[in-house]
Design a protein around this motif. Structure first.
Motif, PDB file in Angstrom:
ATOM      1  N   PRO A 215       4.431   1.775  11.184  1.00 16.68           N
ATOM      2  CA  PRO A 215       3.385   1.977  10.599  1.00 16.68           C
ATOM      3  C   PRO A 215       2.556   2.086  12.100  1.00 16.68           C
ATOM      4  N   GLU A 216       2.004   2.818  11.612  1.00 19.89           N
ATOM      5  CA  GLU A 216       1.312   3.337  13.029  1.00 19.89           C
ATOM      6  C   GLU A 216      -0.715   3.686  11.598  1.00 19.89           C
TER       7      GLU A 216
ATOM      8  N   ILE B  28      10.231   2.412   0.262  1.00 24.98           N
ATOM      9  CA  ILE B  28      10.137   1.819   1.681  1.00 24.98           C
ATOM     10  C   ILE B  28       9.339   3.444   2.539  1.00 24.98           C
ATOM     11  N   ASN B  29      10.108   3.740   3.037  1.00 23.05           N
ATOM     12  CA  ASN B  29       9.339   5.098   3.310  1.00 23.05           C
ATOM     13  C   ASN B  29       7.510   5.864   2.982  1.00 23.05           C
ATOM     14  N   ASN B  30       7.310   4.954   1.940  1.00 27.97           N
ATOM     15  CA  ASN B  30       5.862   5.613   1.108  1.00 27.97           C
ATOM     16  C   ASN B  30       5.466   3.955   1.176  1.00 27.97           C
TER      17      ASN B  30
ATOM     18  N   HIS C 283       0.841  -0.703   0.317  1.00 30.86           N
ATOM     19  CA  HIS C 283      -0.223   0.151  -0.101  1.00 30.86           C
ATOM     20  C   HIS C 283       0.852   1.140   0.065  1.00 30.86           C
ATOM     21  N   HIS C 284       0.782   2.595  -1.196  1.00 29.51           N
ATOM     22  CA  HIS C 284       1.251   3.448  -1.080  1.00 29.51           C
ATOM     23  C   HIS C 284       0.349   4.475   0.243  1.00 29.51           C
TER      24      HIS C 284
ATOM     25  N   SER D  76      -6.415   5.645   8.242  1.00 26.95           N
ATOM     26  CA  SER D  76      -5.142   6.367   7.198  1.00 26.95           C
ATOM     27  C   SER D  76      -3.948   5.634   8.148  1.00 26.95           C
ATOM     28  N   VAL D  77      -3.067   5.829   7.537  1.00 27.64           N
ATOM     29  CA  VAL D  77      -1.563   5.037   7.849  1.00 27.64           C
ATOM     30  C   VAL D  77      -0.929   6.116   7.725  1.00 27.64           C
ATOM     31  N   ARG D  78       0.448   5.861   8.164  1.00 19.87           N
ATOM     32  CA  ARG D  78       1.460   7.176   8.630  1.00 19.87           C
ATOM     33  C   ARG D  78       2.760   5.805   8.817  1.00 19.87           C
ATOM     34  N   ILE D  79       3.927   5.866   8.351  1.00 21.00           N
ATOM     35  CA  ILE D  79       5.643   5.626   9.137  1.00 21.00           C
ATOM     36  C   ILE D  79       5.884   6.589  10.059  1.00 21.00           C
TER      37      ILE D  79
END
Length: 80
Positions: free
Chosen positions: A43-44, A15-17, A2-3, A35-38
């Motif tokens: 990942p969170e 990798i960071n996206n 998933h981007h 939503s997801v973030r790094i």
């Protein structure tokens, strides 16, 4: 894969996206308000306000495979 910032919106395939999701959760992330973030390389997952008005991040469950009995360790803020 998933981007986090969608490819069609200029997100890179780096990798960071990216975050690994199973097919079901990949569909969920696109079809819902999650939503997801790094953060610090991990990942969170941020729930929608109707689930958690404060939108506290959820973290992945970590399994220490080097332990004699591989027991899941629930990281702070995660959902079992």
């Amino acid at each position: 894969m998933h981007h986090i910032v969608e490819w069609q919106n200029g997100g890179s395939t780096k990798i960071n996206n990216l975050v690994m999701l199973c097919r079901m959760h990949h569909r969920e992330i696109h079809a819902t308000e999650w939503s997801v973030r790094i953060v610090d390389g991990l990942p969170e997952f941020i729930p929608p306000k109707w689930i958690d008005p404060d939108q506290n991040p959820r973290h992945a469950v970590h399994v220490d495979r080097s332990a004699p009995t591989a027991t899941p360790t629930i990281m702070q803020g995660s959902v079992p």
